[in-house]
Motif scaffolding. Structure first.
Motif, PDB file in Angstrom:
ATOM      1  N   GLY A  37      -1.929   3.758  17.778  1.00  0.00           N
ATOM      2  CA  GLY A  37      -0.399   3.164  17.378  1.00  0.00           C
ATOM      3  C   GLY A  37       0.420   4.551  17.196  1.00  0.00           C
ATOM      4  O   GLY A  37      -0.063   5.831  17.484  1.00  0.00           O
ATOM      5  N   PHE A  38       1.529   4.295  16.485  1.00  0.00           N
ATOM      6  CA  PHE A  38       2.564   5.433  16.068  1.00  0.00           C
ATOM      7  C   PHE A  38       2.881   5.434  14.704  1.00  0.00           C
ATOM      8  O   PHE A  38       2.742   4.118  14.227  1.00  0.00           O
ATOM      9  N   PHE A  39       2.877   6.484  14.006  1.00  0.00           N
ATOM     10  CA  PHE A  39       3.264   6.570  12.711  1.00  0.00           C
ATOM     11  C   PHE A  39       4.645   6.201  12.215  1.00  0.00           C
ATOM     12  O   PHE A  39       5.316   6.417  13.052  1.00  0.00           O
ATOM     13  N   ASP A  40       4.862   5.387  11.313  1.00  0.00           N
ATOM     14  CA  ASP A  40       6.123   5.042  10.873  1.00  0.00           C
ATOM     15  C   ASP A  40       6.935   5.744   9.795  1.00  0.00           C
ATOM     16  O   ASP A  40       6.718   5.691   8.711  1.00  0.00           O
ATOM     17  N   PHE A  41       7.491   6.569  10.400  1.00  0.00           N
ATOM     18  CA  PHE A  41       8.097   7.694   9.413  1.00  0.00           C
ATOM     19  C   PHE A  41       9.275   7.030   8.849  1.00  0.00           C
ATOM     20  O   PHE A  41       9.340   7.384   7.448  1.00  0.00           O
ATOM     21  N   ALA A  42       9.995   5.942   9.004  1.00  0.00           N
ATOM     22  CA  ALA A  42      11.033   5.408   8.173  1.00  0.00           C
ATOM     23  C   ALA A  42      10.385   4.741   7.134  1.00  0.00           C
ATOM     24  O   ALA A  42      10.882   4.720   6.115  1.00  0.00           O
ATOM     25  N   GLN A  43       8.987   3.833   7.469  1.00  0.00           N
ATOM     26  CA  GLN A  43       8.396   3.240   6.055  1.00  0.00           C
ATOM     27  C   GLN A  43       8.074   4.253   5.048  1.00  0.00           C
ATOM     28  O   GLN A  43       8.043   3.960   3.999  1.00  0.00           O
ATOM     29  N   ALA A  44       7.502   5.444   5.633  1.00  0.00           N
ATOM     30  CA  ALA A  44       7.159   6.311   4.784  1.00  0.00           C
ATOM     31  C   ALA A  44       8.156   7.036   3.824  1.00  0.00           C
ATOM     32  O   ALA A  44       8.136   7.293   2.731  1.00  0.00           O
ATOM     33  N   ASP A  45       9.180   7.132   4.437  1.00  0.00           N
ATOM     34  CA  ASP A  45      10.324   7.948   3.842  1.00  0.00           C
ATOM     35  C   ASP A  45      10.990   6.864   2.813  1.00  0.00           C
ATOM     36  O   ASP A  45      11.366   7.295   1.950  1.00  0.00           O
ATOM     37  N   THR A  46      11.169   5.525   3.277  1.00  0.00           N
ATOM     38  CA  THR A  46      11.559   4.574   2.261  1.00  0.00           C
ATOM     39  C   THR A  46      10.998   4.608   1.142  1.00  0.00           C
ATOM     40  O   THR A  46      11.241   4.405   0.037  1.00  0.00           O
ATOM     41  N   HIS A  47       9.672   4.687   1.330  1.00  0.00           N
ATOM     42  CA  HIS A  47       8.823   4.846  -0.086  1.00  0.00           C
ATOM     43  C   HIS A  47       8.535   6.319  -0.750  1.00  0.00           C
ATOM     44  O   HIS A  47       7.994   6.259  -1.841  1.00  0.00           O
ATOM     45  N   SER A  52       0.811  -1.250  -0.091  1.00  0.00           N
ATOM     46  CA  SER A  52      -0.041  -0.001   0.022  1.00  0.00           C
ATOM     47  C   SER A  52       0.859   1.249   0.015  1.00  0.00           C
ATOM     48  O   SER A  52       0.499   2.388  -0.526  1.00  0.00           O
ATOM     49  N   CYS A  53       2.150   1.252   0.579  1.00  0.00           N
ATOM     50  CA  CYS A  53       2.876   2.371   0.604  1.00  0.00           C
ATOM     51  C   CYS A  53       3.525   2.431  -0.695  1.00  0.00           C
ATOM     52  O   CYS A  53       3.619   4.086  -1.107  1.00  0.00           O
ATOM     53  N   ALA A  54       3.748   1.508  -1.400  1.00  0.00           N
ATOM     54  CA  ALA A  54       4.402   1.799  -2.729  1.00  0.00           C
ATOM     55  C   ALA A  54       3.169   2.394  -3.542  1.00  0.00           C
ATOM     56  O   ALA A  54       3.309   3.000  -4.592  1.00  0.00           O
ATOM     57  N   ARG A  55       2.042   1.541  -3.525  1.00  0.00           N
ATOM     58  CA  ARG A  55       1.006   2.223  -4.338  1.00  0.00           C
ATOM     59  C   ARG A  55       0.592   3.807  -3.999  1.00  0.00           C
ATOM     60  O   ARG A  55       0.498   4.535  -5.004  1.00  0.00           O
ATOM     61  N   MET A  56       0.441   4.257  -2.865  1.00  0.00           N
ATOM     62  CA  MET A  56       0.546   5.430  -2.547  1.00  0.00           C
ATOM     63  C   MET A  56       1.457   6.548  -2.947  1.00  0.00           C
ATOM     64  O   MET A  56       1.234   7.578  -3.614  1.00  0.00           O
ATOM     65  N   ALA A  57       2.877   6.119  -3.066  1.00  0.00           N
ATOM     66  CA  ALA A  57       3.921   6.811  -3.506  1.00  0.00           C
ATOM     67  C   ALA A  57       3.651   7.036  -4.812  1.00  0.00           C
ATOM     68  O   ALA A  57       3.976   8.039  -5.522  1.00  0.00           O
ATOM     69  N   GLN A  58       3.363   5.942  -5.563  1.00  0.00           N
ATOM     70  CA  GLN A  58       3.279   5.860  -7.228  1.00  0.00           C
ATOM     71  C   GLN A  58       2.201   6.750  -7.712  1.00  0.00           C
ATOM     72  O   GLN A  58       2.366   7.533  -8.470  1.00  0.00           O
ATOM     73  N   ALA A  59       1.003   6.875  -6.912  1.00  0.00           N
ATOM     74  CA  ALA A  59      -0.079   7.837  -7.167  1.00  0.00           C
ATOM     75  C   ALA A  59       0.256   9.194  -6.938  1.00  0.00           C
ATOM     76  O   ALA A  59      -0.528  10.169  -7.384  1.00  0.00           O
ATOM     77  N   GLY A  60       1.208   9.351  -6.073  1.00  0.00           N
ATOM     78  CA  GLY A  60       1.371  10.797  -5.586  1.00  0.00           C
ATOM     79  C   GLY A  60       0.701  11.107  -4.361  1.00  0.00           C
ATOM     80  O   GLY A  60       0.464  12.625  -4.105  1.00  0.00           O
ATOM     81  N   ALA A  61      -0.169  10.404  -3.792  1.00  0.00           N
ATOM     82  CA  ALA A  61      -1.234  10.842  -2.636  1.00  0.00           C
ATOM     83  C   ALA A  61      -0.210  11.150  -1.408  1.00  0.00           C
ATOM     84  O   ALA A  61       0.950  10.543  -1.426  1.00  0.00           O
ATOM     85  N   GLY A  62      -0.756  11.427  -0.280  1.00  0.00           N
ATOM     86  CA  GLY A  62      -0.016  11.773   0.838  1.00  0.00           C
ATOM     87  C   GLY A  62      -0.855  11.492   2.199  1.00  0.00           C
ATOM     88  O   GLY A  62      -1.889  11.201   1.955  1.00  0.00           O
ATOM     89  N   ILE A  63      -0.301  11.617   3.280  1.00  0.00           N
ATOM     90  CA  ILE A  63      -0.621  11.350   4.451  1.00  0.00           C
ATOM     91  C   ILE A  63      -0.467  12.614   5.194  1.00  0.00           C
ATOM     92  O   ILE A  63       0.541  13.354   5.460  1.00  0.00           O
ATOM     93  N   ALA A  64      -1.755  12.661   6.070  1.00  0.00           N
ATOM     94  CA  ALA A  64      -1.719  13.906   7.275  1.00  0.00           C
ATOM     95  C   ALA A  64      -1.334  13.006   8.545  1.00  0.00           C
ATOM     96  O   ALA A  64      -2.344  12.238   8.926  1.00  0.00           O
ATOM     97  N   ILE A  65      -0.217  13.115   9.014  1.00  0.00           N
ATOM     98  CA  ILE A  65       0.090  12.606  10.214  1.00  0.00           C
ATOM     99  C   ILE A  65      -0.823  13.111  11.373  1.00  0.00           C
ATOM    100  O   ILE A  65      -0.530  14.487  11.717  1.00  0.00           O
ATOM    101  N   CYS A  66      -1.215  12.348  12.299  1.00  0.00           N
ATOM    102  CA  CYS A  66      -1.884  12.972  13.297  1.00  0.00           C
ATOM    103  C   CYS A  66      -1.671  12.247  14.626  1.00  0.00           C
ATOM    104  O   CYS A  66      -2.237  11.501  15.494  1.00  0.00           O
ATOM    105  N   PRO A  67      -0.281  12.544  15.055  1.00  0.00           N
ATOM    106  CA  PRO A  67       0.277  11.991  16.440  1.00  0.00           C
ATOM    107  C   PRO A  67      -0.711  11.967  17.875  1.00  0.00           C
ATOM    108  O   PRO A  67      -0.806  11.112  18.474  1.00  0.00           O
ATOM    109  N   SER A  68      -1.337  13.221  17.858  1.00  0.00           N
ATOM    110  CA  SER A  68      -2.106  13.484  19.092  1.00  0.00           C
ATOM    111  C   SER A  68      -3.315  12.420  19.281  1.00  0.00           C
ATOM    112  O   SER A  68      -3.524  11.827  20.159  1.00  0.00           O
ATOM    113  N   SER A  69      -3.937  12.212  18.339  1.00  0.00           N
ATOM    114  CA  SER A  69      -5.053  11.340  18.184  1.00  0.00           C
ATOM    115  C   SER A  69      -4.685   9.977  18.127  1.00  0.00           C
ATOM    116  O   SER A  69      -5.564   9.210  18.643  1.00  0.00           O
TER     117      SER A  69
END
Length: 432
Positions: A297-307, A273-290
């Motif tokens: 859980g916790f957002f995976d910055f390394a996974q997102a940056d890898t893709h 799913s990360c690969a598909r999101m990157a291919q499409a140019g879609a993005g993520i709004a990270i919401c750590p407080s909620s």
């Protein structure tokens, strides 16, 4: 023609500094020149002072940064902030759906919209991507209030024909209401429209297909929804869409994954799913407080940056516990560290400003304090509390910025400017 000039310490981060540290721009004694709400010059005061010597210069005490851009927030949920005791799906049923049902009352929607936008400005947020409710007039209320404040706001009627009583529309009503709202509001003032299915479980296949059709018919609009926030939610989506490869695929099959798609959360993502999101140019709004508040859980910055996925930052009121993007940036640091990544304070500022602006496709307008952009900016006070003042005394720029993100909140916002005009002043408790 109206020229104004502001002198002070200016900081912005126009591109992700992880690969581009040169994107950090700092003018210790800077000058920001504004003409009719647009920045026409920015640089060292010593370099620009002679050119603009005929203009009255206002000196601002504090750190001048771009106005914050909240990439995901719910205005109808502000009255249920700090609602106790549930994870996502139960929290929606117990706390949020009843609060949103109250928006059937037009007067209530107008009252909350005014309070919500004033709270954004008090916290230094000048642009936002906002969830309203299923009621078309909830969009009217928000956009009218935004026009009155000259804020840059994106929103759109929530689509949820599988919602509970009082929050359930139909495919036909969703189409009619959405088209009417688009005709009325798109590109008025500083407004933009977003197609807004709540999430995959609250819309039928026919309505998700409608959302894709609206996007195809209006390619300048955003897609705004939720994705992979909670483990129970993810399991329910896979049960609902057993043929989907993953949660994102449940949206993709309806044409909802594209370069203008903003997905909130995305903390339980597989590599595919990360690969598909990157291919499409879609993005993520990270919401750590909620994510922390609901135990998601916790957002995976390394996974997102890898893709190479595009990222922004959102408060996600009312599961989020603060309107402050400073506070939210500090929580993003903690969430990143929980997964082994130390989020740099300059990158956190980027996510809260130019990163979120790029995610919302307004990065040419706001987020970097560059000539040609709109003059939305915030004056931060690193001495706003005794603890902040003590921690930042004599500190480096990076340490001051990090302390503001960890220890700061609305008290650290001395002033908020919209299009070069002061829209919030802490000393007066409102506009000057």
């Amino acid at each position: 023609m109206t020229l104004k000039a502001y002198r002070g310490e200016i900081l912005s981060v126009s591109l992700d500094p992880l690969p581009r540290p040169d994107a950090i721009r700092h003018d210790p004694d800077g000058l920001l020149v504004v003409e009719d709400g647009i920045i026409v010059a920015r640089g060292a005061y010593a370099d620009l002072a002679d050119r603009y010597q005929s203009i009255l210069v206002e000196s601002l005490a504090g750190l001048i940064v771009p106005g914050f851009v909240d990439a995901h927030v719910h205005y109808p949920q502000m009255d249920r902030i700090a609602a106790h005791g549930e994870q996502l799906l139960d929290w929606l049923e117990r706390h949020i759906f009843p609060a949103e049902q109250a928006f059937a009352d037009r007067a209530h929607a107008r009252e909350v919209a005014d309070l919500f936008l004033d709270e954004l400005l008090r916290n230094g947020t000048t642009s936002a991507l906002v969830f309203p409710t299923v009621h078309a007039h909830s969009v009217d209320a928000l956009f009218n209030a935004a026009l009155a404040r000259n804020m840059r706001i994106a929103s759109g009627k929530v689509l949820m024909d599988l919602g509970p009583d009082g929050l359930r529309d139909t495919v036909e009503a969703a189409r009619d209401d959405s088209e009417a709202l688009i005709r009325c509001w798109r590109n008025r003032g500083r407004l933009s429209y977003a197609v807004t299915p709540r999430f995959a479980l609250t819309s039928s296949d026919a309505q998700l297909r409608l959302a894709g059709e609206l996007l195809a018919a209006h390619p300048d609009m955003l897609l705004h929804t939720h994705l992979a926030e909670n483990v129970q939610e993810c399991a329910a989506v896979i049960d609902r869409f057993p043929d989907a490869y993953h949660y994102l695929d449940a949206y993709d099959r309806f044409g909802l994954v594209g370069a203008r798609s903003v997905f909130a959360h995305a903390i339980h993502m597989c590599g595919r799913s990360c690969a598909r999101m990157a291919q499409a140019g879609a993005g993520i709004a990270i919401c750590p407080s909620s994510n922390l508040f609901l135990g998601s859980g916790f957002f995976d910055f390394a996974q997102a940056d890898t893709h190479g996925i595009r990222l922004g930052l959102g408060t996600d009121i009312g599961a989020g516990t603060s309107f402050s993007m400073l506070f939210t940036a500090g929580l993003a640091y903690q969430a990143a560290l929980a997964r082994g990544t130390a989020l740099d304070p300059f990158r956190a500022l980027y996510l809260a400003t130019a990163g979120s602006a790029a995610l919302l496709h307004i990065g040419d307008r706001v987020g970097s304090l560059l000539p040609g952009q709109e003059a939305d900016f915030v004056v931060l006070d690193s001495g706003a509390t005794p603890l902040l003042a003590r921690r930042t005394a004599g500190a480096s720029l990076a340490d001051r910025l990090f302390a503001l993100q960890i220890l700061g909140d609305d008290r650290a916002v001395a002033r908020t400017y919209v299009m070069g005009e002061c829209a919030w002043d802490r000393t007066s408790g409102g506009t000057p």
